[in-house]
Design a protein around this motif. Sequence first.
Motif, mmCIF file in Angstrom:
data_model
loop_
_atom_site.group_PDB
_atom_site.id
_atom_site.type_symbol
_atom_site.label_atom_id
_atom_site.label_comp_id
_atom_site.label_asym_id
_atom_site.label_seq_id
_atom_site.Cartn_x
_atom_site.Cartn_y
_atom_site.Cartn_z
ATOM 1 N N PRO A 350 2.849 4.766 12.775
ATOM 2 C CA PRO A 350 3.980 5.551 13.296
ATOM 3 C C PRO A 350 4.105 6.877 12.553
ATOM 4 N N GLU A 351 4.661 7.879 13.214
ATOM 5 C CA GLU A 351 4.771 9.207 12.613
ATOM 6 C C GLU A 351 5.678 9.219 11.390
ATOM 7 N N GLY A 352 6.594 8.284 11.322
ATOM 8 C CA GLY A 352 7.494 8.237 10.169
ATOM 9 C C GLY A 352 7.006 7.373 9.033
ATOM 10 N N LEU A 353 5.768 6.881 9.131
ATOM 11 C CA LEU A 353 5.266 5.924 8.133
ATOM 12 C C LEU A 353 4.602 6.616 6.945
ATOM 13 N N LEU A 354 4.930 6.152 5.760
ATOM 14 C CA LEU A 354 4.272 6.559 4.524
ATOM 15 C C LEU A 354 3.630 5.328 3.891
ATOM 16 N N ARG A 355 2.366 5.466 3.495
ATOM 17 C CA ARG A 355 1.675 4.377 2.795
ATOM 18 C C ARG A 355 1.751 4.630 1.297
ATOM 19 N N ALA A 356 2.145 3.613 0.553
ATOM 20 C CA ALA A 356 2.296 3.767 -0.893
ATOM 21 C C ALA A 356 1.388 2.790 -1.627
ATOM 22 N N ALA A 357 0.574 3.340 -2.515
ATOM 23 C CA ALA A 357 -0.236 2.527 -3.428
ATOM 24 C C ALA A 357 0.487 2.534 -4.765
ATOM 25 N N ILE A 358 0.994 1.389 -5.167
ATOM 26 C CA ILE A 358 1.820 1.312 -6.368
ATOM 27 C C ILE A 358 0.923 1.208 -7.595
ATOM 28 N N GLY A 359 1.111 2.138 -8.522
ATOM 29 C CA GLY A 359 0.261 2.208 -9.705
ATOM 30 C C GLY A 359 0.828 1.440 -10.890
ATOM 31 N N LEU A 360 0.554 1.934 -12.072
ATOM 32 C CA LEU A 360 0.909 1.225 -13.303
ATOM 33 C C LEU A 360 2.043 1.903 -14.075
ATOM 34 N N GLU A 361 2.712 2.879 -13.462
ATOM 35 C CA GLU A 361 3.851 3.495 -14.117
ATOM 36 C C GLU A 361 5.003 2.483 -14.233
ATOM 37 N N ASN A 362 6.008 2.826 -15.031
ATOM 38 C CA ASN A 362 7.192 1.974 -15.124
ATOM 39 C C ASN A 362 7.881 1.940 -13.762
ATOM 40 N N VAL A 363 8.201 0.748 -13.304
ATOM 41 C CA VAL A 363 8.722 0.616 -11.951
ATOM 42 C C VAL A 363 10.070 1.302 -11.785
ATOM 43 N N SER A 364 10.878 1.373 -12.840
ATOM 44 C CA SER A 364 12.171 2.055 -12.710
ATOM 45 C C SER A 364 11.977 3.545 -12.460
ATOM 46 N N ASP A 365 10.928 4.130 -13.035
ATOM 47 C CA ASP A 365 10.630 5.541 -12.769
ATOM 48 C C ASP A 365 10.199 5.746 -11.320
ATOM 49 N N LEU A 366 9.414 4.806 -10.805
ATOM 50 C CA LEU A 366 8.959 4.906 -9.414
ATOM 51 C C LEU A 366 10.127 4.765 -8.441
ATOM 52 N N ILE A 367 11.008 3.817 -8.696
ATOM 53 C CA ILE A 367 12.175 3.637 -7.827
ATOM 54 C C ILE A 367 13.089 4.847 -7.908
ATOM 55 N N GLY A 368 13.276 5.368 -9.111
ATOM 56 C CA GLY A 368 14.094 6.573 -9.253
ATOM 57 C C GLY A 368 13.510 7.748 -8.505
ATOM 58 N N ASP A 369 12.198 7.860 -8.515
ATOM 59 C CA ASP A 369 11.535 8.951 -7.796
ATOM 60 C C ASP A 369 11.742 8.801 -6.294
ATOM 61 N N LEU A 370 11.593 7.599 -5.781
ATOM 62 C CA LEU A 370 11.820 7.360 -4.359
ATOM 63 C C LEU A 370 13.283 7.608 -3.989
ATOM 64 N N ARG A 371 14.188 7.200 -4.854
ATOM 65 C CA ARG A 371 15.612 7.386 -4.570
ATOM 66 C C ARG A 371 15.962 8.867 -4.418
ATOM 67 N N GLN A 372 15.456 9.685 -5.353
ATOM 68 C CA GLN A 372 15.798 11.110 -5.250
ATOM 69 C C GLN A 372 15.116 11.778 -4.061
ATOM 70 N N ALA A 373 13.922 11.335 -3.706
ATOM 71 C CA ALA A 373 13.226 11.932 -2.566
ATOM 72 C C ALA A 373 13.869 11.542 -1.241
ATOM 73 N N LEU A 374 14.343 10.303 -1.164
ATOM 74 C CA LEU A 374 14.969 9.837 0.078
ATOM 75 C C LEU A 374 16.382 10.379 0.244
ATOM 76 N N ALA A 375 16.982 10.809 -0.857
ATOM 77 C CA ALA A 375 18.375 11.280 -0.791
ATOM 78 C C ALA A 375 18.533 12.469 0.139
ATOM 79 N N ALA A 376 17.514 13.289 0.225
ATOM 80 C CA ALA A 376 17.600 14.515 1.031
ATOM 81 C C ALA A 376 17.819 14.225 2.508
ATOM 82 N N ILE A 377 17.348 13.089 2.990
ATOM 83 C CA ILE A 377 17.516 12.816 4.421
ATOM 84 C C ILE A 377 18.674 11.853 4.691
ATOM 85 N N THR A 378 19.459 11.523 3.667
ATOM 86 C CA THR A 378 20.648 10.691 3.871
ATOM 87 C C THR A 378 21.925 11.482 3.636
ATOM 88 N N GLU A 379 21.768 12.693 3.154
ATOM 89 C CA GLU A 379 22.948 13.529 2.886
ATOM 90 C C GLU A 379 23.539 14.076 4.183
#
Length: 379
Positions: A350-379
């Motif tokens: 689908p055009e709205g689909l993003l594929r994510a390969a989860i690496g070895l970073e701290n998971v809280s940093d990854l979730i925080g990164d997704l949270r700030q990126a997704l915030a722009a389309i929920t405002e």
Amino acid sequence: MQFETLAVHEGRDIDPTTGAVAPPIHLSTTFERDPDGGFSRGFEYIRDDNPNRRSLEACLSALEGGIATVAFPSGMAAISAAIEALRTSHEGALFVPRDVYFGMRALLTETEFGRKLDVVTVDMTDAAAVERATRDRKPGIIWVETPSNPLVSIVDIAAISAIARKHGAAVVVDNTWATPFLQRPLELGADVVVHSLTKYIGGHSDVMVGAAIVRKDGPHLVELRSIQRNKGLVPAPFDCWLALRGASSLAARMTVHCGSAMAIANFLQGHPAVTAVHYPGLPAHSGHEVAKRQMRDFGGMLSFEVRGGREEAMSVAAALKVFTRATSLGGNHSLIEHRASVEGPATMAPEGLLRAAIGLENVSDLIGDLRQALAAITE
């Protein structure tokens, strides 16, 4: 020995000359003959065999539970060779998944080799649909990808293997996404497993190698070896060395990949900007029960659909700071990609689909990164 122990020790011996624990890299293209003309040390010419390639193949055979492995310079080379080898002993159509990997689709539609094949596309997640398809065309090879790329669908390997046996077909499973640590297709009835070792087994985004592992001896193994040798489809010694190095830490890395992916899938599932999360660890996933049965854990790959469509998905990817916008998977870095724009008009993403390969970073940093990126389309 358990998987973790095999991954560290299989295919590796202490160097008899120096005592080195890490295996040496043998770059020589040719090897000395004995005075009588023989090759008692087992090696003659690099295209025929090489110590590093032999070590990698031994390790992969042990990890997948196969009788032999044939290594190739890429995953696509392994895929092509597996199809070519099995066609010699299994006449009939090539059955492929409806959401087949786009590299495989390109092989089948953009090369002379692929266009000569009789290809049947079927929903592999529905064993009954596969059985119905055999009424119209006799299968020679049934190709399974589970989890699939990028929709992360799950195929019941044992059920498909039972159908294949009934019709005299061979089953090939692309086990790249699951790796032998999470899933052992040969134990579930598959005849051949293929890998892009470039991904999780290499594990560091710095090597390209492929492999085909066979369950038993037979004509297809002989043909795979012949293709490898006579077509010159051999990986370089250093590439084999890197892939073997990666295999030794596979279990530890996959544990982190899987744990982080599960946490991220749960986060995304509850986010108002996300309309769908494709991850088999979620109970709502259509393949969850099959994945629980045939996998040790649910993998480090997921995809999710952003509310809106292509523009919104691209804006989310652009706003990420820890995730890297790049193709591939299985390395230390978390990667994200808009698959529809990569795959082109034939994509099923689908055009709205993003594929994510989860690496070895701290998971809280990854979730925080997704949270700030997704915030722009929920405002």
